[in-house]
Design a protein around this motif. Structure first.
Motif, PDB file in Angstrom:
ATOM      1  N   UNK A 127       1.782  -4.036  10.809  1.00  0.00           N
ATOM      2  CA  UNK A 127       0.232  -5.481  10.722  1.00  0.00           C
ATOM      3  C   UNK A 127       0.451  -6.361   9.266  1.00  0.00           C
ATOM      4  N   UNK A 128       0.988  -5.719   8.385  1.00  0.00           N
ATOM      5  CA  UNK A 128       0.937  -6.405   6.737  1.00  0.00           C
ATOM      6  C   UNK A 128       2.896  -6.498   6.958  1.00  0.00           C
ATOM      7  N   UNK A 129       3.591  -6.184   7.476  1.00  0.00           N
ATOM      8  CA  UNK A 129       4.569  -6.609   7.637  1.00  0.00           C
ATOM      9  C   UNK A 129       5.343  -5.531   6.279  1.00  0.00           C
ATOM     10  N   UNK A 130       5.140  -4.373   6.341  1.00  0.00           N
ATOM     11  CA  UNK A 130       5.263  -4.084   5.090  1.00  0.00           C
ATOM     12  C   UNK A 130       6.606  -2.294   5.887  1.00  0.00           C
ATOM     13  N   UNK A 131       8.240  -2.715   5.900  1.00  0.00           N
ATOM     14  CA  UNK A 131       8.278  -0.787   6.199  1.00  0.00           C
ATOM     15  C   UNK A 131       9.925  -1.053   5.003  1.00  0.00           C
ATOM     16  N   UNK A 132       8.558   0.189   4.106  1.00  0.00           N
ATOM     17  CA  UNK A 132       9.677   1.021   3.210  1.00  0.00           C
ATOM     18  C   UNK A 132       8.772   1.542   1.913  1.00  0.00           C
ATOM     19  N   UNK A 133      10.077   1.557   0.755  1.00  0.00           N
ATOM     20  CA  UNK A 133       8.940   2.521  -0.187  1.00  0.00           C
ATOM     21  C   UNK A 133       8.412   1.368  -0.828  1.00  0.00           C
ATOM     22  N   UNK A 134       6.905   1.928  -0.758  1.00  0.00           N
ATOM     23  CA  UNK A 134       5.704   0.569  -2.001  1.00  0.00           C
ATOM     24  C   UNK A 134       5.094   1.556  -2.996  1.00  0.00           C
ATOM     25  N   UNK A 135       4.781   1.104  -3.527  1.00  0.00           N
ATOM     26  CA  UNK A 135       3.160   1.347  -4.582  1.00  0.00           C
ATOM     27  C   UNK A 135       2.740   1.927  -4.349  1.00  0.00           C
ATOM     28  N   UNK A 136       1.559   2.770  -3.922  1.00  0.00           N
ATOM     29  CA  UNK A 136       0.684   2.594  -3.013  1.00  0.00           C
ATOM     30  C   UNK A 136      -0.578   1.949  -4.010  1.00  0.00           C
ATOM     31  N   UNK A 137      -0.765   2.596  -5.131  1.00  0.00           N
ATOM     32  CA  UNK A 137      -1.801   1.735  -5.902  1.00  0.00           C
ATOM     33  C   UNK A 137      -1.450   0.275  -6.171  1.00  0.00           C
ATOM     34  N   UNK A 138      -0.488  -0.828  -6.127  1.00  0.00           N
ATOM     35  CA  UNK A 138      -0.517  -1.742  -6.105  1.00  0.00           C
ATOM     36  C   UNK A 138      -0.649  -2.000  -4.839  1.00  0.00           C
ATOM     37  N   UNK A 139       0.173  -1.489  -4.139  1.00  0.00           N
ATOM     38  CA  UNK A 139      -0.693  -2.218  -2.323  1.00  0.00           C
ATOM     39  C   UNK A 139      -2.561  -2.415  -2.371  1.00  0.00           C
ATOM     40  N   UNK A 140      -2.865  -1.827  -2.636  1.00  0.00           N
ATOM     41  CA  UNK A 140      -4.429  -1.335  -2.978  1.00  0.00           C
ATOM     42  C   UNK A 140      -4.584  -2.561  -3.115  1.00  0.00           C
ATOM     43  N   UNK A 141      -4.507  -2.465  -4.572  1.00  0.00           N
ATOM     44  CA  UNK A 141      -4.613  -3.668  -5.318  1.00  0.00           C
ATOM     45  C   UNK A 141      -4.075  -4.967  -5.258  1.00  0.00           C
ATOM     46  N   UNK A 142      -3.480  -5.222  -4.390  1.00  0.00           N
ATOM     47  CA  UNK A 142      -2.961  -6.456  -3.932  1.00  0.00           C
ATOM     48  C   UNK A 142      -3.924  -6.811  -2.590  1.00  0.00           C
ATOM     49  N   UNK A 143      -4.526  -5.828  -1.904  1.00  0.00           N
ATOM     50  CA  UNK A 143      -4.653  -5.510  -0.519  1.00  0.00           C
ATOM     51  C   UNK A 143      -6.598  -6.072  -1.134  1.00  0.00           C
ATOM     52  N   UNK A 144      -7.253  -5.501  -2.067  1.00  0.00           N
ATOM     53  CA  UNK A 144      -8.131  -5.946  -2.962  1.00  0.00           C
ATOM     54  C   UNK A 144      -8.533  -6.781  -2.982  1.00  0.00           C
ATOM     55  N   UNK A 145      -7.712  -8.079  -3.801  1.00  0.00           N
ATOM     56  CA  UNK A 145      -7.285  -8.860  -4.746  1.00  0.00           C
ATOM     57  C   UNK A 145      -7.023  -8.947  -5.670  1.00  0.00           C
ATOM     58  N   UNK A 146      -6.898  -7.566  -6.034  1.00  0.00           N
ATOM     59  CA  UNK A 146      -7.251  -7.868  -7.827  1.00  0.00           C
ATOM     60  C   UNK A 146      -6.093  -7.850  -8.551  1.00  0.00           C
ATOM     61  N   UNK A 147      -5.737  -7.992  -9.503  1.00  0.00           N
ATOM     62  CA  UNK A 147      -4.584  -8.707 -10.120  1.00  0.00           C
ATOM     63  C   UNK A 147      -3.451  -7.502  -9.959  1.00  0.00           C
ATOM     64  N   UNK A 148      -2.281  -7.891 -10.456  1.00  0.00           N
ATOM     65  CA  UNK A 148      -0.700  -7.127 -10.209  1.00  0.00           C
ATOM     66  C   UNK A 148      -0.945  -6.172 -11.438  1.00  0.00           C
ATOM     67  N   UNK A 149      -1.371  -5.312 -11.427  1.00  0.00           N
ATOM     68  CA  UNK A 149      -0.701  -3.901 -12.116  1.00  0.00           C
ATOM     69  C   UNK A 149       0.366  -4.129 -13.093  1.00  0.00           C
ATOM     70  N   UNK A 150       1.414  -4.978 -12.555  1.00  0.00           N
ATOM     71  CA  UNK A 150       2.754  -5.122 -13.553  1.00  0.00           C
ATOM     72  C   UNK A 150       2.756  -6.437 -14.474  1.00  0.00           C
ATOM     73  N   UNK A 151       2.641  -5.664 -15.495  1.00  0.00           N
ATOM     74  CA  UNK A 151       2.876  -7.422 -16.745  1.00  0.00           C
ATOM     75  C   UNK A 151       3.467  -7.226 -17.973  1.00  0.00           C
TER      76      UNK A 151
END
Length: 84
Positions: free
Chosen positions: A31-55
């Motif tokens: 549904x979101x076009x994700x297939x592979x290894x992802x950072x769960x915390x980054x995905x959750x932050x992106x889905x909730x509209x929070x800023x990217x945790x990588x800086x």
């Protein structure tokens, strides 16, 4: 006109290694076009509209706020020994 040479900036360094992060998991979400290894915390932050945790800071070091190192087997044994 002869220009001055600019001083080369130091290379970027990474303060983390995603291969050694405990938050990385295989995600299959068509549904979101994700297939592979992802950072769960980054995905959750992106889905909730929070800023990217990588800086990156001014010292040219890239950091990830959600990095959690995978515990080494030796560390797990020591923690289990403390609880018993």
């Amino acid at each position: 006109m002869i220009g001055r040479r600019r001083k080369n900036l130091p290379k970027w360094r990474y303060d983390f290694n995603c291969r050694k992060c405990d938050n990385i998991q295989f995600i299959d979400d068509p549904a979101r076009g994700r297939l592979g290894d992802y950072c769960v915390a980054c995905v959750e932050a992106f889905d909730q509209g929070r800023p990217n945790p990588i800086h990156a800071d001014d010292d040219r070091v890239v950091r990830c706020d959600c990095f959690r190192p995978i515990p080494e087997p030796e560390e797990e044994e020591q923690k289990e020994g403390e609880h018993t």
